[in-house]
Design a protein around this motif. Sequence first.
Motif, mmCIF file in Angstrom:
data_model
loop_
_atom_site.group_PDB
_atom_site.id
_atom_site.type_symbol
_atom_site.label_atom_id
_atom_site.label_comp_id
_atom_site.label_asym_id
_atom_site.label_seq_id
_atom_site.Cartn_x
_atom_site.Cartn_y
_atom_site.Cartn_z
ATOM 1 N N SER A 186 0.804 -1.208 0.000
ATOM 2 C CA SER A 186 0.000 0.000 0.000
ATOM 3 C C SER A 186 0.841 1.265 0.000
ATOM 4 O O SER A 186 0.317 2.343 -0.176
ATOM 5 C CB SER A 186 -0.954 -0.010 1.186
ATOM 6 O OG SER A 186 -0.292 -0.504 2.293
ATOM 7 N N SER A 229 -1.223 11.476 -8.826
ATOM 8 C CA SER A 229 -1.731 11.848 -7.501
ATOM 9 C C SER A 229 -1.336 10.787 -6.468
ATOM 10 O O SER A 229 -1.016 11.094 -5.324
ATOM 11 C CB SER A 229 -3.251 12.007 -7.537
ATOM 12 O OG SER A 229 -3.830 10.784 -7.913
ATOM 13 N N GLU A 230 -1.340 9.522 -6.897
ATOM 14 C CA GLU A 230 -0.985 8.451 -5.960
ATOM 15 C C GLU A 230 0.511 8.428 -5.692
ATOM 16 O O GLU A 230 0.953 8.071 -4.600
ATOM 17 C CB GLU A 230 -1.471 7.097 -6.492
ATOM 18 C CG GLU A 230 -2.987 7.002 -6.468
ATOM 19 C CD GLU A 230 -3.500 5.647 -6.907
ATOM 20 O OE1 GLU A 230 -2.707 4.683 -6.933
ATOM 21 O OE2 GLU A 230 -4.690 5.566 -7.250
ATOM 22 N N ARG A 231 1.287 8.828 -6.725
ATOM 23 C CA ARG A 231 2.743 8.893 -6.502
ATOM 24 C C ARG A 231 3.061 9.901 -5.407
ATOM 25 O O ARG A 231 3.837 9.642 -4.502
ATOM 26 C CB ARG A 231 3.451 9.304 -7.799
ATOM 27 C CG ARG A 231 3.723 8.143 -8.732
ATOM 28 C CD ARG A 231 4.835 8.494 -9.692
ATOM 29 N NE ARG A 231 4.439 9.543 -10.612
ATOM 30 C CZ ARG A 231 3.894 9.318 -11.794
ATOM 31 N NH1 ARG A 231 3.675 8.101 -12.197
ATOM 32 N NH2 ARG A 231 3.559 10.316 -12.583
ATOM 33 N N ARG A 270 -0.161 6.464 -11.208
ATOM 34 C CA ARG A 270 -0.969 7.691 -11.213
ATOM 35 C C ARG A 270 -0.251 8.809 -10.458
ATOM 36 O O ARG A 270 0.168 8.613 -9.314
ATOM 37 C CB ARG A 270 -2.324 7.425 -10.568
ATOM 38 C CG ARG A 270 -3.274 6.764 -11.544
ATOM 39 C CD ARG A 270 -4.673 6.764 -11.016
ATOM 40 N NE ARG A 270 -5.079 5.422 -10.696
ATOM 41 C CZ ARG A 270 -6.080 5.102 -9.889
ATOM 42 N NH1 ARG A 270 -6.769 6.047 -9.305
ATOM 43 N NH2 ARG A 270 -6.378 3.860 -9.655
ATOM 44 N N ALA A 307 1.004 11.042 -3.121
ATOM 45 C CA ALA A 307 0.447 10.568 -1.846
ATOM 46 C C ALA A 307 1.387 9.554 -1.204
ATOM 47 O O ALA A 307 1.597 9.569 0.009
ATOM 48 C CB ALA A 307 -0.933 9.964 -2.072
ATOM 49 N N ALA A 308 1.976 8.689 -2.015
ATOM 50 C CA ALA A 308 2.900 7.676 -1.467
ATOM 51 C C ALA A 308 4.087 8.348 -0.796
ATOM 52 O O ALA A 308 4.517 7.950 0.291
ATOM 53 C CB ALA A 308 3.378 6.750 -2.588
ATOM 54 N N THR A 346 2.586 4.198 -7.511
ATOM 55 C CA THR A 346 1.844 3.648 -8.628
ATOM 56 C C THR A 346 2.116 4.515 -9.850
ATOM 57 O O THR A 346 2.913 5.421 -9.814
ATOM 58 C CB THR A 346 0.335 3.696 -8.327
ATOM 59 O OG1 THR A 346 -0.062 5.063 -8.375
ATOM 60 C CG2 THR A 346 0.026 3.091 -6.985
ATOM 61 N N GLY A 380 -9.116 8.175 3.555
ATOM 62 C CA GLY A 380 -7.982 7.591 2.830
ATOM 63 C C GLY A 380 -7.174 6.639 3.701
ATOM 64 O O GLY A 380 -6.803 5.547 3.274
#
Length: 244
Positions: free
Chosen positions: A4, A12-14, A10, A16-17, A8, A46
């Motif tokens: 998790s 936005s997910e990068r 994406r 966020a990570a 990734t 989230g």
Amino acid sequence: MTDSARPTDRPSERRAAARTSVVWDAVHPHVAPGADVLDIGGGTGGFAVRVARLGARVTVVDPSPDALAALARRARELAVDVSAQQGDLSTLLEVTGPDSADLVLCHGVLEVVDDPAAALATLRRVLRPGGVLSLLVAQRHAAVVARAMAGHFAQALTLLDAGPGERDGRAGHRFTADEVTALAQAAGFSVETVHGVRVFADLVPGSLLDLEPGATSALVDLERAVSSRPEYLPLAAQLHLLAR
Ligand SMILES: C[S@@+](CC[C@H](N)C(=O)[O-])C[C@H]1O[C@@H](n2cnc3c(N)ncnc32)[C@H](O)[C@@H]1O
């Protein structure tokens, strides 16, 4: 790296990570299947859904009906159970009762309450004996740097001289590591770890993460490496505490 927290494709997910990996690393070992987890001010969920996916019984309490509706959608889409209750820190004990949680997440909330000391005292009562508090707060020193780098020098100067308990406009309270540790201890917590979060993530242009292959993984590794180095704590946008 846990699945998790893995970057990734994406954008936005990068990002966020890069922002959440340090907190996730610290919290997830304390999530036992079947444990009662309270996410106070959990917003759109989230973090809550990630915890629920580990098998915990998660309750989000938040004053915002819109956030709770978004949380319900998110949980439905991911097919996880998360209980959503409208409420806030001032009435939390009436909603949950005392000694009701094994793990309490309080992320990005202490900044916006009127009385952070009273809020922590409430969280102490909600936690079962031996339970864990995960506390994430905005850090004052890094905000001075961020204001200066954005060219807001007068604001940076005002913030530089702000004392404990002073609010930073709509951003609310900001804390140093010593201040938030002292507040938690005064509420009866024993602080086990303090990590710096987002030391570099907010300073790096998003385009760099988007264009440079492997940049996000390398940034996540760097964030992890500096998170426990005391000399970098003042540069962290947020401070994360684990306390019992
Ligand atoms: C910055 S967001 C953080 C959301 C989430 N915890 C996260 O880390 O992404 C602050 C949240 O606190 C909630 N909130 C505001 N005042 C609150 C209060 N007095 N008690 C509990 N939650 C509050 C807001 O509705 C919002 O969802």
